[in-house]
Write a protein that holds these residues in place. Structure first.
Motif, PDB file in Angstrom:
ATOM      1  N   THR A  79      25.718 162.950  95.336  1.00  0.00           N
ATOM      2  CA  THR A  79      25.297 161.683  94.990  1.00  0.00           C
ATOM      3  C   THR A  79      25.499 160.786  96.059  1.00  0.00           C
ATOM      4  N   GLY A  80      24.516 159.682  96.024  1.00  0.00           N
ATOM      5  CA  GLY A  80      24.288 158.558  97.039  1.00  0.00           C
ATOM      6  C   GLY A  80      23.942 159.162  98.273  1.00  0.00           C
ATOM      7  N   GLU A  81      23.917 160.183  98.884  1.00  0.00           N
ATOM      8  CA  GLU A  81      23.583 160.710 100.168  1.00  0.00           C
ATOM      9  C   GLU A  81      22.206 160.796 100.306  1.00  0.00           C
ATOM     10  N   ILE A  82      21.694 160.684 101.562  1.00  0.00           N
ATOM     11  CA  ILE A  82      20.340 161.110 102.073  1.00  0.00           C
ATOM     12  C   ILE A  82      20.454 162.077 103.042  1.00  0.00           C
ATOM     13  N   ALA A  83      19.845 163.116 102.771  1.00  0.00           N
ATOM     14  CA  ALA A  83      19.766 164.285 103.735  1.00  0.00           C
ATOM     15  C   ALA A  83      18.520 164.039 104.812  1.00  0.00           C
ATOM     16  N   ALA A  84      19.074 164.748 105.956  1.00  0.00           N
ATOM     17  CA  ALA A  84      17.942 164.716 106.996  1.00  0.00           C
ATOM     18  C   ALA A  84      16.807 165.165 106.746  1.00  0.00           C
ATOM     19  N   ASP A  85      16.761 166.266 105.751  1.00  0.00           N
ATOM     20  CA  ASP A  85      15.422 166.783 105.324  1.00  0.00           C
ATOM     21  C   ASP A  85      14.754 165.567 104.817  1.00  0.00           C
ATOM     22  N   MET A  86      15.055 164.536 103.735  1.00  0.00           N
ATOM     23  CA  MET A  86      14.631 163.823 103.075  1.00  0.00           C
ATOM     24  C   MET A  86      13.733 163.012 104.177  1.00  0.00           C
ATOM     25  N   ILE A  87      14.677 162.424 105.216  1.00  0.00           N
ATOM     26  CA  ILE A  87      14.046 161.526 106.043  1.00  0.00           C
ATOM     27  C   ILE A  87      12.817 162.187 106.687  1.00  0.00           C
ATOM     28  N   VAL A  88      12.809 163.461 107.243  1.00  0.00           N
ATOM     29  CA  VAL A  88      11.757 164.090 107.549  1.00  0.00           C
ATOM     30  C   VAL A  88      10.566 163.975 106.858  1.00  0.00           C
ATOM     31  N   ASP A  89      10.957 164.273 105.382  1.00  0.00           N
ATOM     32  CA  ASP A  89       9.748 164.318 104.402  1.00  0.00           C
ATOM     33  C   ASP A  89       8.929 162.915 104.146  1.00  0.00           C
ATOM     34  N   MET A  90       9.665 161.918 104.394  1.00  0.00           N
ATOM     35  CA  MET A  90       9.203 160.558 104.475  1.00  0.00           C
ATOM     36  C   MET A  90       8.519 160.036 105.682  1.00  0.00           C
ATOM     37  N   GLY A  91       8.326 160.804 106.651  1.00  0.00           N
ATOM     38  CA  GLY A  91       7.863 160.466 107.891  1.00  0.00           C
ATOM     39  C   GLY A  91       8.431 159.822 108.920  1.00  0.00           C
ATOM     40  N   ILE A  92       9.615 159.467 108.867  1.00  0.00           N
ATOM     41  CA  ILE A  92      10.708 158.658 109.334  1.00  0.00           C
ATOM     42  C   ILE A  92      11.092 159.540 110.779  1.00  0.00           C
ATOM     43  N   PRO A  93      11.050 159.176 111.850  1.00  0.00           N
ATOM     44  CA  PRO A  93      11.342 160.154 112.934  1.00  0.00           C
ATOM     45  C   PRO A  93      12.808 159.983 113.538  1.00  0.00           C
ATOM     46  N   TRP A  94      13.579 159.012 113.473  1.00  0.00           N
ATOM     47  CA  TRP A  94      14.831 158.818 113.839  1.00  0.00           C
ATOM     48  C   TRP A  94      15.738 158.666 112.899  1.00  0.00           C
ATOM     49  N   VAL A  95      17.015 158.949 113.236  1.00  0.00           N
ATOM     50  CA  VAL A  95      18.280 158.514 112.558  1.00  0.00           C
ATOM     51  C   VAL A  95      19.339 158.276 113.402  1.00  0.00           C
ATOM     52  N   ILE A  96      20.292 157.344 112.891  1.00  0.00           N
ATOM     53  CA  ILE A  96      21.665 156.790 113.656  1.00  0.00           C
ATOM     54  C   ILE A  96      22.776 157.681 113.195  1.00  0.00           C
ATOM     55  N   THR A  97      23.544 158.148 114.043  1.00  0.00           N
ATOM     56  CA  THR A  97      24.808 159.011 113.700  1.00  0.00           C
ATOM     57  C   THR A  97      25.891 158.341 114.596  1.00  0.00           C
ATOM     58  N   GLY A  98      26.923 158.318 113.890  1.00  0.00           N
ATOM     59  CA  GLY A  98      28.112 158.121 114.598  1.00  0.00           C
ATOM     60  C   GLY A  98      28.616 156.644 114.670  1.00  0.00           C
ATOM     61  N   HIS A  99      27.910 155.787 114.028  1.00  0.00           N
ATOM     62  CA  HIS A  99      28.021 154.302 114.332  1.00  0.00           C
ATOM     63  C   HIS A  99      29.413 153.992 114.170  1.00  0.00           C
ATOM     64  N   SER A 100      29.950 152.987 114.884  1.00  0.00           N
ATOM     65  CA  SER A 100      31.599 152.541 114.722  1.00  0.00           C
ATOM     66  C   SER A 100      32.002 152.431 113.424  1.00  0.00           C
ATOM     67  N   GLU A 101      30.863 151.816 112.553  1.00  0.00           N
ATOM     68  CA  GLU A 101      31.304 151.280 111.256  1.00  0.00           C
ATOM     69  C   GLU A 101      31.541 152.655 110.308  1.00  0.00           C
ATOM     70  N   ARG A 102      30.439 153.718 110.556  1.00  0.00           N
ATOM     71  CA  ARG A 102      30.784 154.958 109.690  1.00  0.00           C
ATOM     72  C   ARG A 102      32.076 155.565 110.170  1.00  0.00           C
TER      73      ARG A 102
END
Length: 253
Positions: A79-102
């Motif tokens: 609940t509340g998460e967004i999978a990489a699969d969904m990002i691809v499905d929406m036609g978005i090509p990039w994601v950030i991982t490991g930001h210091s705030e995370r």
């Protein structure tokens, strides 16, 4: 090898439909009336809050891409998460991982960041993978130790380095108004490139973009951009302003 300059804007937990529409309109006006974008290429990627991703995608200038700020490494009962699969499905090509705030607020470990990075790449996303030391780690002389540890965890999972941009973000310089001097930033970037050469291979070291993040703004972007191993920026607060265009234009120095 020439590395294409990369400028990312991380809007974090900010923005409204109105503010996005107005900001993107100002950027379109700037790009139509004299923003450089000629000669050397530049890649521009904006990371809005996920709920505004489509709004930003529709409003941004044509040569801007969209990223999400984080992803999850599975679909299912999360609940509340967004999978990489969904990002691809929406036609978005990039994601950030490991930001210091995370890493600091949400306690993500090196292993969690590495797992997310690998999963995102496996689904076809390109990843802005963040690393960086805390103030106490820098003061203890552990800057390279910390960054190499974080990079090592990510590198152990990467199967396609063409999908990776490394963002060096010293935590003590994020949102504080402090910024690493160009010499400090260049020293770490050069060390990270040397680490890649030794621990992955020289070709990956030469081709992988290593960008800087930490209170970057128009006043310091050109000097930072002039360093040999700084291939661009990941910008926070300054990417919410019309003059972010000046940071993008630093690629031409």
């Amino acid at each position: 090898m020439t590395r294409t300059f990369f400028v990312g804007g991380n809007w974090k937990c900010n923005s409204t439909v109105k503010s996005i529409t107005e900001l993107c309109a100002s950027w379109k006006e700037s790009t139509d009336n004299g923003a450089k974008y000629s000669g050397k290429p530049v890649e521009i990627v904006i990371a809005p809050p996920s709920i505004y991703a489509q709004t930003a995608k529709d409003a941004l200038p044509a040569n801007f891409q969209v990223s999400l700020q984080d992803c999850y490494s599975s679909t299912g009962a999360f609940t509340g998460e967004i999978a990489a699969d969904m990002i691809v499905d929406m036609g978005i090509p990039w994601v950030i991982t490991g930001h210091s705030e995370r890493r600091t607020i949400f306690k993500e470990t090196d292993e969690v960041v590495a797992t997310k990075t690998a999963y995102a790449i496996s689904k076809g996303l390109s990843v802005i993978a963040c690393i960086g030391e805390l103030l106490e780690e820098r003061e203890a002389g552990k800057t390279l130790e910390v960054n190499e540890r974080q990079l090592s965890a990510i590198a152990a999972t990467v199967t396609d380095w063409s999908k990776v941009v490394i963002a060096y973000e010293p935590v003590w310089a994020i949102g504080t108004g402090k910024v690493a001097t160009p010499e400090q930033a260049q020293e770490v970037h050069a060390a990270l490139r040397a680490w890649l050469s030794t621990n992955v291979n020289p070709e990956v070291a030469e081709s992988t973009r290593i960008i800087y993040g930490g209170s970057v703004k128009p006043a310091n972007a050109n000097e930072l951009a002039g360093q040999a191993d700084i291939d661009g920026f990941l910008v926070g607060g300054a990417s919410l302003k019309p003059d972010f265009i000046s940071v993008i234009d630093s690629y031409a120095v």
